[in-house]
Design an enzyme around this catalytic site. Structure first.
Site, PDB file in Angstrom:
ATOM      1  N   GLU A 613       0.666  -1.202   0.078  1.00  0.00           N
ATOM      2  CA  GLU A 613      -0.029   0.039   0.204  1.00  0.00           C
ATOM      3  C   GLU A 613       0.617   1.437  -0.033  1.00  0.00           C
ATOM      4  O   GLU A 613       1.708   1.070   0.749  1.00  0.00           O
ATOM      5  CB  GLU A 613      -0.925  -0.087   1.108  1.00  0.00           C
ATOM      6  CG  GLU A 613      -1.715   1.301   1.517  1.00  0.00           C
ATOM      7  CD  GLU A 613      -3.093   0.925   2.322  1.00  0.00           C
ATOM      8  OE1 GLU A 613      -3.474   2.333   2.507  1.00  0.00           O
ATOM      9  OE2 GLU A 613      -3.074   0.842   3.079  1.00  0.00           O
ATOM     10  N   ASN A 671      -5.020   4.857  -2.820  1.00  0.00           N
ATOM     11  CA  ASN A 671      -6.002   5.374  -2.224  1.00  0.00           C
ATOM     12  C   ASN A 671      -6.638   6.702  -3.058  1.00  0.00           C
ATOM     13  O   ASN A 671      -6.153   7.050  -3.399  1.00  0.00           O
ATOM     14  CB  ASN A 671      -6.113   6.253  -0.669  1.00  0.00           C
ATOM     15  CG  ASN A 671      -5.868   4.782   0.326  1.00  0.00           C
ATOM     16  OD1 ASN A 671      -7.082   4.493   0.869  1.00  0.00           O
ATOM     17  ND2 ASN A 671      -4.536   5.050   0.787  1.00  0.00           N
ATOM     18  N   GLU A 703      -7.862   1.706  -3.837  1.00  0.00           N
ATOM     19  CA  GLU A 703      -8.526   2.015  -2.655  1.00  0.00           C
ATOM     20  C   GLU A 703      -9.559   2.451  -3.162  1.00  0.00           C
ATOM     21  O   GLU A 703      -9.595   3.809  -2.770  1.00  0.00           O
ATOM     22  CB  GLU A 703      -7.348   1.397  -1.079  1.00  0.00           C
ATOM     23  CG  GLU A 703      -6.862   0.710  -1.523  1.00  0.00           C
ATOM     24  CD  GLU A 703      -5.597   0.514  -0.317  1.00  0.00           C
ATOM     25  OE1 GLU A 703      -6.510   1.329   0.973  1.00  0.00           O
ATOM     26  OE2 GLU A 703      -5.302  -0.075  -0.161  1.00  0.00           O
ATOM     27  N   ASP A 733     -11.800   0.173   0.988  1.00  0.00           N
ATOM     28  CA  ASP A 733     -11.527   0.299   2.385  1.00  0.00           C
ATOM     29  C   ASP A 733     -12.354   0.235   3.241  1.00  0.00           C
ATOM     30  O   ASP A 733     -13.392   0.713   3.353  1.00  0.00           O
ATOM     31  CB  ASP A 733     -10.351   1.479   1.469  1.00  0.00           C
ATOM     32  CG  ASP A 733      -9.081   1.318   2.769  1.00  0.00           C
ATOM     33  OD1 ASP A 733      -9.478   0.963   3.634  1.00  0.00           O
ATOM     34  OD2 ASP A 733      -8.928   2.678   2.857  1.00  0.00           O
ATOM     35  N   GLU A 790      -6.495  -4.765   8.601  1.00  0.00           N
ATOM     36  CA  GLU A 790      -5.929  -3.656   8.482  1.00  0.00           C
ATOM     37  C   GLU A 790      -5.108  -3.750  10.149  1.00  0.00           C
ATOM     38  O   GLU A 790      -6.162  -3.756  11.236  1.00  0.00           O
ATOM     39  CB  GLU A 790      -6.973  -2.416   8.493  1.00  0.00           C
ATOM     40  CG  GLU A 790      -6.768  -2.637   6.992  1.00  0.00           C
ATOM     41  CD  GLU A 790      -7.579  -0.927   5.982  1.00  0.00           C
ATOM     42  OE1 GLU A 790      -6.490  -0.407   4.822  1.00  0.00           O
ATOM     43  OE2 GLU A 790      -8.462  -0.451   6.993  1.00  0.00           O
TER      44      GLU A 790
END
Length: 847
Positions: A613, A671, A703, A733, A790
């Site tokens: 990520e 993201n 995401e 997400d 996460e």
């Protein structure tokens, strides 16, 4: 018994007025009495004095006395006059009359002959001018008689019994003429000085200048007449043309001198007219006219839009109320560019120039005075406009209270003048629903409401406090001295707070202003919200206090309460945030400020990497490294979103190329902002980035948040469909924190579900959190998508997730986010440490 004072005073005044002494000072009266008395004594004594008469005199005593009196009268009737200040001085043929009279009359008889001739001449002149002033005629005649007596005495002493045509007699006659000049000049100067008609220096400068040329002519004419009278009287007829020419010459000389003097005084008077107020100009104009024209009185009538104003001043030394206003009065209209300013009226003491010249001079003076009055009126208007502009600059034009700029300026000066530890308070007031007042009753009624609010606020303010209008319907009250309030709960070692008293003042203001008012026949009441801030005078500027009070006011309106106070937790908008937009623009213009930190996602059992990520960071040159929470909101709400997303995609794909070149085949997750998914051009932007970096679309995971995924806007579905058609993977997400529903994965098919860290943190102790995690794992397994937990930070969390069948995780327990130059080594170490019999999940295995 003595007579009553009033009656005595009335008789005395009548006698003074009858004698022509009204308006004259006591000194002038005394001088007149002395001169007349001495002249009478000298005249009578001269007749009684036995002075023998020389035998060669051409006429008898009585004939000589008669001729001498006639010559004196003729000389006075042919007088020439000139102005001296406010008075008028006469220049006559007196010296010539004395020379001839000394020859034809015994010396002792000459004062009486001069007195009789002067009285006769001035009586005639007074009758012709309709100016019957007994005292003035007597004073003038007596002065000439004394001059003749002194001149006769000197001539007798010098000449003795010498023959008429002898040199000794000629010298005696000249000496006598000069004595006559000195005595008459001295008495005239003394009279003018006592009567304050002119300054002493002006008297002694102008009278000799005017008289000396005529005295020389008089002496020559007199000596020539004596010679002719003795040798051939018939030749006296030849003197007539010469005397006429001399008279014309003297008249021209005096008029030229008078015009020169008048225009010099005119220039001085007009140049000294001030540029001040109307009254100042009028006062200077009156003084100037008195000086230029030697006037007895001057009146100026000024016409203004608010009416007429009259200004009057009399000449010095004369009471015009008693003596009247002899002499002509000339009135001229004063105008500028055809606009009448007023009228100028000048009462001349006595004309010494032809009337047209006096009138022209007065007209010219009136024009100059009109211009000065017009300028004065213009100056007044400019001053009023300047004063109004100054007032408008510091006051609100609608309500009359201070405006925002004046509040800040005056308030800062006030704060600097206070003790640094002095508590000050600022109350910021706002009218709730004021827009509805304007919309219902109209803006004019709204203005009336604001005016009444300002008036009521002023009623409750104190002398040292400042009231200002700082916005459309916002008012401020600065309280420079707020007391402190102590209660029993306040420890003695602590400083009592002034805030309760400030809040009390705010509530009082709200109650007073909120009382019903009648506007346009409608009875209404307004509600007031107040933001309160208290600070020490030496610790804050007023602009900062206004900002803090505004935050408190916002809180009061949001919470729908009357009063709210400022505290630091409300201060969400700092100066750093205000400068953030410009600094972000600078950051995007450089290559080293916007950077990525990368964090691997791993297989929960083997810890082998399954993806990476990309987490954006900002290396701020002043504030150090900033996380997305510090700036991402600014990015998402400005036009910087597109270039910012472009930069992040470039950095992420470049990092992915680095580990792919090292043999690590993993996707990179980025993201995506909710606004990006509302942009139809976003899929093209992503495709362009993949093409530039020569990266397969399957190696990019975007995401998206759960709330965006279930958005009702059709554009989101179109953008997501375009991304999926291009081969880009989608990750849901923060699963579980938004609109948890099975419809999510049906409306927006995804390749990955990421369980929010809040559920991972609580799953050990919370059955509900554990149930959410279990449901997400089972949902992913049934749909065939990756599931990543996460925020895994402990061994216990890892074990619990393994027990629930969660395949992958991400968190500090495995690897912290790191710069892109270290990610390849970290990924390699994780892959090498994983057991060989376990194959790690890859992004392209799941779909």
């Amino acid at each position: 018994m003595s007579a009553p004072p009033v009656a005595g005073t009335g008789v005395r005044r009548s006698w003074i007025e009858a004698a022509g002494l009204a308006g004259r000072s006591r000194a002038v009266r005394a001088l007149t009495a002395a001169v007349v008395g001495v002249a009478v004594l000298v005249a009578v004594g001269g007749v009684l004095l036995p002075v023998p008469r020389p035998a060669d005199r051409p006429l008898s005593v009585m004939a000589g006395v008669g001729l001498a009196a006639l010559l004196v009268a003729a000389g006075q009737l042919a007088r020439l006059r000139f102005r001296l200040g406010r008075g008028v001085v006469s220049v006559s043929w007196g010296e010539a009359a004395f020379i001839i009279g000394f020859v034809v009359v015994p010396p002792g008889w000459l004062p009486l002959a001069t007195l009789a001739g002067a009285v006769l001449a001035w009586a005639v002149l007074s009758w012709l001018d309709e100016h019957h002033n007994i005292a003035e005629v007597a004073h003038l005649a007596a002065s000439l008689s004394l001059g003749a007596a002194g001149a006769a005495t000197v001539a007798r002493l010098v000449g003795g019994d010498a023959p008429v045509l002898s040199m000794r007699t000629q010298v005696a006659l000249v000496a006598g003429a000069l004595t006559y000049l000195l005595i008459t000049f001295g008495l005239a100067a003394l009279t003018l000085t006592l009567h304050r008609d002119a300054a002493t220096g002006q008297i002694f400068a102008r009278i000799p200048y005017a008289k000396i040329p005529m005295v020389v002519g008089n002496v020559l004419v007199g000596l020539g007449a004596v010679f002719t009278l003795v040798r051939g009287p018939v030749w006296l007829l030849a003197f007539v043309p010469g005397l006429w020419l001399l008279q014309r010459t003297y008249r021209f000389h005096l008029r030229a001198e008078e015009e020169r003097r008048m225009w010099e005084a005119f220039a001085a008077a007009t140049s000294s007219l001030p540029g001040g107020s109307e009254s100042q100009v009028a006062a200077a104009g009156l003084r100037g006219a008195l000086d230029v024209f030697g006037a007895r009185r001057v009146e100026i009538d000024v016409r203004t839009p608010d009416g007429e104003h009259r200004y009057t001043e009399d000449g010095p030394g004369l009471d015009n109320l008693l003596a009247g206003l002899p002499g002509p009065a000339i009135t001229r209209s004063m105008a500028v560019a055809g606009e009448v300013v007023g009228e100028l009226t000048v009462w001349l003491a006595e004309p010494t120039l032809p009337a047209p010249r006096d009138e022209a001079a007065i007209s010219a003076y009136g024009d100059a005075l009109a211009a000065a009055l017009h300028d004065a009126a213009a100056n007044v208007q400019v001053a009023e406009l300047r004063e109004q502009a100054t007032y408008n600059f510091i006051h609100d034009q609608l309500t009359g209270v201070l405006n925002r700029a004046s509040l800040l300026a005056d308030g800062d000066r006030m704060l600097r003048g206070l003790d640094r530890d002095q508590h000050v308070a600022l109350l910021l007031l706002d009218v709730n629903g004021f827009r509805e007042v304007n919309g219902t009753l109209g803006h004019r009624c709204g203005d009336e409401v604001l005016g009444l609010i300002a008036e009521r606020l002023g009623e409750l303010s104190r002398d040292s406090e400042l009231v200002a209008r700082v916005g459309d319907d916002e008012f401020a009250l600065l309280i420079p001295a707020i007391a402190t309030l102590t209660d029993s709960a306040t420890p003695l070692r602590e400083t009592p707070s002034p805030l309760p008293l400030a809040i009390r003042r705010a509530r009082e203001l709200g109650e007073h202003i909120g009382q019903p008012m009648e506007i346009a026949g409608v009875r209404l009441a307004v509600e007031i919200a107040v933001g309160v801030v208290v600070a020490r005078a030496g610790q804050v500027e007023l602009a900062e206090m206004v900002r803090r009070a505004s935050l408190a006011l916002d809180q009061a309106k949001q919470q729908e309460v009357a009063v709210a106070t400022y505290d630091t937790s409300q201060d969400v908008l700092t100066t750093d945030e205000l400068a953030l937009l410009a600094e972000l623009q600078d950051a995007l213009a450089t290559d080293d400020q916007i950077v990525l930190h990368l964090q691997p996602a791993v297989d929960l059992i083997t810890a082998a990497p399954s993806g990476v990520e990309a987490l954006v960071r900002w290396r701020h040159p002043r504030r150090g490294q900033l996380s997305p929470n510090d700036f991402i909101r600014t990015v998402e709400h400005t036009e910087l979103l597109t270039p910012f997303t472009h930069r992040v995609l470039d950095l992420a794909l470049s990092a992915a190329a680095s580990w792919n070149n090292a043999g690590v085949d993993l996707p990179v997750s980025v993201n995506v902002s909710a606004r990006s998914l509302l942009d139809p051009a976003f899929p093209g932007q992503v495709a362009d980035a993949l093409r530039r970096h020569r990266t397969p679309a399957s190696r990019l995971v975007l995401e998206i948040t759960e709330s965006v995924a279930v958005s009702e806007q059709a554009i989101v579905d179109d953008v997501l469909a375009a991304l999926r058609d291009a081969g880009v993977q989608l990750s849901l997400d923060d699963f579980g924190t938004g609109y948890s529903s099975l419809a999510i994965v049906t409306r927006a098919p995804v390749d990955e579900i990421k369980i929010d860290r809040s559920f991972v943190d609580d799953m050990i102790d919370s059955p509900a959190a554990e149930a959410v995690v279990r449901g997400a794992v089972e949902l992913g397994a049934r749909l065939g998508v990756r599931v990543v937990a996460e925020g895994v930070e402990t061994t216990e969390q890892r074990a619990a997730l393994i027990a629930l069948g969660c395949p992958a995780a991400q968190g500090y327990h495995f690897c912290r986010p790191m710069p892109s130059d270290r990610i390849v080594q970290a990924l390699t170490q994780l892959a090498e440490a994983a057991p060989n019999n376990i194959r790690p999940l890859r992004a392209d295995d799941a779909s």
